[in-house]
Write a protein that holds these residues in place. Structure first.
Motif, PDB file in Angstrom:
ATOM      1  N   VAL A 158       0.846  -1.193   0.000  1.00 44.12           N
ATOM      2  CA  VAL A 158       0.000   0.000   0.000  1.00 44.12           C
ATOM      3  C   VAL A 158       0.880   1.241   0.000  1.00 44.12           C
ATOM      4  CG1 VAL A 158      -1.862  -1.226   1.186  1.00 44.12           C
ATOM      5  CG2 VAL A 158      -0.237   0.150   2.531  1.00 44.12           C
ATOM      6  N   HIS A 159       0.301   2.353  -0.417  1.00 41.83           N
ATOM      7  CA  HIS A 159       1.082   3.570  -0.641  1.00 41.83           C
ATOM      8  C   HIS A 159       0.931   4.610   0.468  1.00 41.83           C
ATOM      9  CE1 HIS A 159       0.091   1.714  -4.567  1.00 41.83           C
ATOM     10  NE2 HIS A 159       1.363   1.974  -4.820  1.00 41.83           N
ATOM     11  N   GLY A 160       0.012   4.380   1.392  1.00 38.74           N
ATOM     12  CA  GLY A 160      -0.222   5.282   2.505  1.00 38.74           C
ATOM     13  C   GLY A 160      -1.195   4.618   3.460  1.00 38.74           C
ATOM     14  N   MET A 161      -1.522   5.314   4.555  1.00 40.38           N
ATOM     15  CA  MET A 161      -2.399   4.727   5.563  1.00 40.38           C
ATOM     16  C   MET A 161      -3.130   5.846   6.291  1.00 40.38           C
ATOM     17  SD  MET A 161      -1.249   2.268   8.740  1.00 40.38           S
ATOM     18  CE  MET A 161      -0.268   1.260   7.638  1.00 40.38           C
ATOM     19  N   VAL A 162      -4.410   5.617   6.590  1.00 39.55           N
ATOM     20  CA  VAL A 162      -5.208   6.592   7.337  1.00 39.55           C
ATOM     21  C   VAL A 162      -5.727   5.932   8.601  1.00 39.55           C
ATOM     22  CG1 VAL A 162      -7.210   8.117   7.306  1.00 39.55           C
ATOM     23  CG2 VAL A 162      -5.888   7.763   5.213  1.00 39.55           C
ATOM     24  N   ILE A 211       5.899   4.832   4.323  1.00 42.72           N
ATOM     25  CA  ILE A 211       4.724   5.368   3.636  1.00 42.72           C
ATOM     26  C   ILE A 211       4.177   6.503   4.484  1.00 42.72           C
ATOM     27  CG2 ILE A 211       4.093   3.163   2.540  1.00 42.72           C
ATOM     28  CD1 ILE A 211       1.878   2.925   4.720  1.00 42.72           C
ATOM     29  N   PRO A 212       3.417   7.426   3.881  1.00 43.49           N
ATOM     30  CA  PRO A 212       2.809   8.484   4.688  1.00 43.49           C
ATOM     31  C   PRO A 212       1.687   7.957   5.557  1.00 43.49           C
ATOM     32  CG  PRO A 212       2.123   8.655   2.399  1.00 43.49           C
ATOM     33  CD  PRO A 212       3.185   7.606   2.449  1.00 43.49           C
ATOM     34  N   VAL A 213       1.642   8.429   6.782  1.00 38.12           N
ATOM     35  CA  VAL A 213       0.553   8.133   7.710  1.00 38.12           C
ATOM     36  C   VAL A 213      -0.273   9.394   7.897  1.00 38.12           C
ATOM     37  CG1 VAL A 213      -0.069   7.498  10.083  1.00 38.12           C
ATOM     38  CG2 VAL A 213       1.804   6.310   8.915  1.00 38.12           C
ATOM     39  N   LEU A 214      -1.557   9.303   7.569  1.00 31.86           N
ATOM     40  CA  LEU A 214      -2.488  10.414   7.751  1.00 31.86           C
ATOM     41  C   LEU A 214      -3.388  10.100   8.931  1.00 31.86           C
ATOM     42  CD1 LEU A 214      -1.530  10.620   4.759  1.00 31.86           C
ATOM     43  CD2 LEU A 214      -3.811  11.491   4.212  1.00 31.86           C
ATOM     44  N   ALA A 215      -3.525  11.037   9.834  1.00 33.33           N
ATOM     45  CA  ALA A 215      -4.449  10.871  10.954  1.00 33.33           C
ATOM     46  C   ALA A 215      -5.771  11.524  10.580  1.00 33.33           C
ATOM     47  CB  ALA A 215      -3.882  11.515  12.217  1.00 33.33           C
ATOM     48  N   ASN A 216      -6.850  10.787  10.760  1.00 32.66           N
ATOM     49  CA  ASN A 216      -8.172  11.352  10.485  1.00 32.66           C
ATOM     50  C   ASN A 216      -8.570  12.320  11.589  1.00 32.66           C
ATOM     51  OD1 ASN A 216     -10.773  11.473   9.072  1.00 32.66           O
ATOM     52  ND2 ASN A 216     -11.552  10.498  10.919  1.00 32.66           N
ATOM     53  N   MET A 260       3.800  14.619  16.643  1.00 34.69           N
ATOM     54  CA  MET A 260       4.177  13.201  16.639  1.00 34.69           C
ATOM     55  C   MET A 260       4.834  12.788  15.336  1.00 34.69           C
ATOM     56  SD  MET A 260       0.716  11.647  18.385  1.00 34.69           S
ATOM     57  CE  MET A 260       1.163   9.978  17.977  1.00 34.69           C
ATOM     58  N   GLY A 261       4.634  13.591  14.281  1.00 34.02           N
ATOM     59  CA  GLY A 261       5.303  13.293  13.018  1.00 34.02           C
ATOM     60  C   GLY A 261       4.427  12.772  11.910  1.00 34.02           C
ATOM     61  N   VAL A 262       3.106  12.928  12.011  1.00 38.81           N
ATOM     62  CA  VAL A 262       2.258  12.490  10.903  1.00 38.81           C
ATOM     63  C   VAL A 262       2.622  13.264   9.640  1.00 38.81           C
ATOM     64  CG1 VAL A 262       0.333  11.768  12.365  1.00 38.81           C
ATOM     65  CG2 VAL A 262       0.400  14.110  11.472  1.00 38.81           C
ATOM     66  N   GLN A 263       2.381  12.619   8.505  1.00 44.61           N
ATOM     67  CA  GLN A 263       2.696  13.259   7.226  1.00 44.61           C
ATOM     68  C   GLN A 263       1.531  14.081   6.675  1.00 44.61           C
ATOM     69  OE1 GLN A 263       3.793   9.804   7.715  1.00 44.61           O
ATOM     70  NE2 GLN A 263       5.662  10.844   8.350  1.00 44.61           N
ATOM     71  N   GLY A 264       0.376  13.981   7.317  1.00 47.84           N
ATOM     72  CA  GLY A 264      -0.769  14.751   6.874  1.00 47.84           C
ATOM     73  C   GLY A 264      -2.022  14.324   7.620  1.00 47.84           C
ATOM     74  N   PHE A 265      -3.163  14.864   7.174  1.00 47.65           N
ATOM     75  CA  PHE A 265      -4.430  14.591   7.828  1.00 47.65           C
ATOM     76  C   PHE A 265      -5.520  14.343   6.790  1.00 47.65           C
ATOM     77  CE2 PHE A 265      -2.092  17.246  10.813  1.00 47.65           C
ATOM     78  CZ  PHE A 265      -2.248  16.548  12.000  1.00 47.65           C
ATOM     79  N   MET A 266      -6.467  13.497   7.157  1.00 48.93           N
ATOM     80  CA  MET A 266      -7.741  13.459   6.462  1.00 48.93           C
ATOM     81  C   MET A 266      -8.740  14.146   7.382  1.00 48.93           C
ATOM     82  SD  MET A 266      -9.917  10.282   4.825  1.00 48.93           S
ATOM     83  CE  MET A 266     -10.602   9.627   6.361  1.00 48.93           C
ATOM     84  N   VAL A 267      -9.536  15.055   6.836  1.00 50.00           N
ATOM     85  CA  VAL A 267     -10.440  15.850   7.667  1.00 50.00           C
ATOM     86  C   VAL A 267     -11.887  15.586   7.275  1.00 50.00           C
ATOM     87  CG1 VAL A 267     -11.092  18.157   8.432  1.00 50.00           C
ATOM     88  CG2 VAL A 267      -8.686  17.636   7.969  1.00 50.00           C
ATOM     89  N   MET A 268     -12.642  15.061   8.229  1.00 44.86           N
ATOM     90  CA  MET A 268     -14.071  14.878   8.061  1.00 44.86           C
ATOM     91  C   MET A 268     -14.791  16.170   8.427  1.00 44.86           C
ATOM     92  SD  MET A 268     -14.408  11.120   9.874  1.00 44.86           S
ATOM     93  CE  MET A 268     -16.175  11.314  10.128  1.00 44.86           C
TER      94      MET A 268
END
Length: 303
Positions: free
Chosen positions: A40-44, A75-80, A99-107
């Motif tokens: 896989v290429h990333g994870m949320v 891989i990038p880890v995105l926190a929702n 903490m070092g996340v690479q980005g976010f998914m925002v609901m």
């Protein structure tokens, strides 16, 4: 600053629990490693499938920490981001960023269905606090907030908003977005049983559910579509479709955790009020999984 252009398969990973409903760190470490090893290429973390509504603020950060440790920047880890109040969302992204996340998914702000002005202001505030790339989760079917292509044109000046998880259940939307905003954002199809269609009309990737149990097949589907090997991709997609339908359900968590358990990559432990499937629901899902396993294609050549 050059922001990353996310592409490929990003699983919305399940949160693993013990029978007493405590977080199961060892099970998550094993499962997150399984996803990464499958390509896989990333994870949320902490999305709808991750039972975000049942997690405390601290638990959301703990699940993110586990994923970051396992990924080790491979891989990038995105926190929702799933909060009822903007102030809480700002506090979450600030701590997760440290903490070092690479980005976010925002609901959208859960519980209250904001109008477009409120939703866009909420996104801008979170982006400003995060100072990291953001994927907007657009799911009006579930969360009653729909940001249109015109709304994303309006948000284009916010450099941190870089991607869209498109879950309107309307495949036309991918093309409408491309016509309106070109390549300004990466577009991820967020509806499993529109994966082939979304990739065919130009989505950059899949924010997927069934990948949690079948990552090799999901990555293979993406690779075939990128190579324009549509006949082979379609054959794989048709095998996958009964499983993918299980993601489009109010019981998607129970469905997919049963699938994980039957495939041997997870357990069925959920947090109440959810309970594992029983009766006809359980037999229906089990029959789908048994048939899929009996007819499982060899995708090794596509990985």
């Amino acid at each position: 600053m050059n922001l990353p252009k996310w592409r490929g398969i990003f699983p919305a990973v399940t949160t693993k629990f013990k029978e007493n409903e405590d977080l199961d760190q060892a099970a998550m470490e094993k499962h997150f490693a399984f996803q990464i090893d499958a390509g896989v290429h990333g994870m949320v973390t902490g999305g709808s499938l991750g039972e975000a509504s049942t997690l405390s603020f601290e638990e959301k950060l703990e699940v993110t920490r586990i994923a970051l440790n396992v990924a080790d920047k491979r891989i990038p880890v995105l926190a929702n981001v799933s909060e009822t109040r903007t102030t809480n969302a700002l506090r979450f992204v600030e701590q997760a960023a440290k903490m070092g996340v690479q980005g976010f998914m925002v609901m959208p702000s859960v519980l209250y269905a904001a109008d477009a002005r409120e939703a866009k202001d909420n996104l801008r505030a979170i982006a400003d606090a995060a100072q990291l790339p953001i994927m907007v989760y657009n799911n009006p079917v579930t969360y009653k907030v729909d940001l249109t292509p015109e709304d994303f044109q309006d948000l284009a000046d916010c450099k941190w908003i870089t991607a869209i998880k498109e879950s309107t259940d309307n495949i036309r939307r991918v093309t409408d977005l491309r016509n309106a905003i070109g390549d300004r954002y990466q577009i991820f199809m967020g509806v499993d049983d529109l994966s082939f269609e979304g990739l065919a009309v130009g989505a950059d990737g899949l924010l997927a559910g069934l990948v949690v149990a079948f990552p090799h097949e999901t990555v293979a589907l993406y690779n075939l579509m990128q190579a324009k090997r549509y006949d082979e991709a379609l054959a794989l997609y048709r095998w996958f479709m009964p499983l993918m339908h299980l993601d489009v359900s109010t019981k998607l968590v129970q469905n997919l955790k049963l699938v994980e358990a039957m495939v041997g990559v997870g357990n069925e432990c959920v947090r109440r009020p959810r309970q594992p499937l029983v009766g006809a629901d359980r037999e229906r899902v089990s029959a789908i999984v048994r048939k899929a396993l009996d007819t499982r294609p060899d995708v090794s050549a596509y990985l």
